[in-house]
Design a protein around this motif. Structure first.
Motif, PDB file in Angstrom:
ATOM      1  N   LEU A   1       2.130  -6.529   6.966  1.00 19.09           N
ATOM      2  CA  LEU A   1       1.828  -5.403   6.310  1.00 19.09           C
ATOM      3  C   LEU A   1       2.220  -4.021   6.715  1.00 19.09           C
ATOM      4  O   LEU A   1       2.979  -3.035   6.162  1.00 19.09           O
ATOM      5  CB  LEU A   1       0.524  -5.240   5.556  1.00 19.09           C
ATOM      6  N   PHE A   2       1.857  -3.805   8.208  1.00 19.01           N
ATOM      7  CA  PHE A   2       2.030  -2.569   8.784  1.00 19.01           C
ATOM      8  C   PHE A   2       3.748  -2.428   8.881  1.00 19.01           C
ATOM      9  O   PHE A   2       4.295  -1.188   8.837  1.00 19.01           O
ATOM     10  CB  PHE A   2       1.594  -2.581  10.148  1.00 19.01           C
ATOM     11  N   ALA A   3       4.429  -3.677   9.429  1.00 20.40           N
ATOM     12  CA  ALA A   3       5.836  -3.464   9.611  1.00 20.40           C
ATOM     13  C   ALA A   3       6.491  -3.082   8.452  1.00 20.40           C
ATOM     14  O   ALA A   3       7.507  -2.357   8.151  1.00 20.40           O
ATOM     15  CB  ALA A   3       6.518  -4.911  10.200  1.00 20.40           C
ATOM     16  N   CYS A   4       6.119  -3.828   7.187  1.00 19.09           N
ATOM     17  CA  CYS A   4       6.668  -3.412   5.648  1.00 19.09           C
ATOM     18  C   CYS A   4       6.427  -2.145   5.466  1.00 19.09           C
ATOM     19  O   CYS A   4       7.295  -1.399   4.776  1.00 19.09           O
ATOM     20  CB  CYS A   4       6.245  -4.425   4.839  1.00 19.09           C
ATOM     21  N   LEU A   5       5.076  -1.631   5.715  1.00 16.91           N
ATOM     22  CA  LEU A   5       4.802  -0.273   5.334  1.00 16.91           C
ATOM     23  C   LEU A   5       5.610   0.639   6.389  1.00 16.91           C
ATOM     24  O   LEU A   5       6.280   1.699   5.447  1.00 16.91           O
ATOM     25  CB  LEU A   5       3.448   0.049   5.694  1.00 16.91           C
ATOM     26  N   VAL A   6       6.134   0.603   7.402  1.00 16.12           N
ATOM     27  CA  VAL A   6       7.009   1.286   8.357  1.00 16.12           C
ATOM     28  C   VAL A   6       8.369   1.370   7.685  1.00 16.12           C
ATOM     29  O   VAL A   6       8.958   2.380   7.730  1.00 16.12           O
ATOM     30  CB  VAL A   6       6.837   0.877   9.552  1.00 16.12           C
ATOM     31  N   PHE A   7       8.836   0.121   7.367  1.00 19.67           N
ATOM     32  CA  PHE A   7      10.051   0.099   6.808  1.00 19.67           C
ATOM     33  C   PHE A   7      10.284   0.639   5.545  1.00 19.67           C
ATOM     34  O   PHE A   7      11.329   1.200   5.418  1.00 19.67           O
ATOM     35  CB  PHE A   7      10.435  -1.631   6.437  1.00 19.67           C
ATOM     36  N   THR A   8       9.436   0.498   4.567  1.00 22.28           N
ATOM     37  CA  THR A   8       9.410   1.256   3.431  1.00 22.28           C
ATOM     38  C   THR A   8       9.154   2.799   3.461  1.00 22.28           C
ATOM     39  O   THR A   8       9.907   3.669   2.548  1.00 22.28           O
ATOM     40  CB  THR A   8       8.516   0.803   2.330  1.00 22.28           C
TER      41      THR A   8
END
Length: 112
Positions: free
Chosen positions: A92-99
């Motif tokens: 979820l953190f990686a997805c948040l950084v990506f978006t």
């Protein structure tokens, strides 16, 4: 009587459709691709603005809520079982950084 009423309603609906129908021409030469390209060029700036100011922040908000909720649940699982599960909060953190960073580079990738 019922049959005539259905026919009258159908004819009225068809008349309304005919009144509001218009013929759309691509261009005097019939260049459909050029008309679509012109429309895309006019609308692409608006689409980009809406995506940057509405879509990405909404996705960021949802991912942030899920991230912190999952982080809290992982902490309570750690307190209960003694082992911290990193996989879901990390994804979820990686997805948040990506978006969060996507508006900086996504438009170059798409060629806009």
């Amino acid at each position: 009587m019922r049959k005539y009423r259905k026919i009258a309603i159908t004819l009225a609906v068809m008349l309304v459709f005919l009144l509001f129908c218009t013929t759309a021409y691509a261009a005097p030469t019939g260049d459909v691709a050029g008309a679509i390209e012109g429309t895309w060029n006019d609308a692409s700036g608006q689409i980009k603005t809406v995506v940057n100011k509405v879509v990405f922040p909404a996705i960021d908000l949802i991912l942030a809520v899920f991230f912190f909720a999952k982080l809290g649940m992982a902490y309570f699982d750690y307190r209960k079982h003694g082992q911290f599960e990193w996989a879901a909060p990390a994804i979820l953190f990686a997805c948040l950084v990506f978006t969060l960073t996507a508006p900086l580079y996504i438009w170059q990738i798409l060629g806009m």
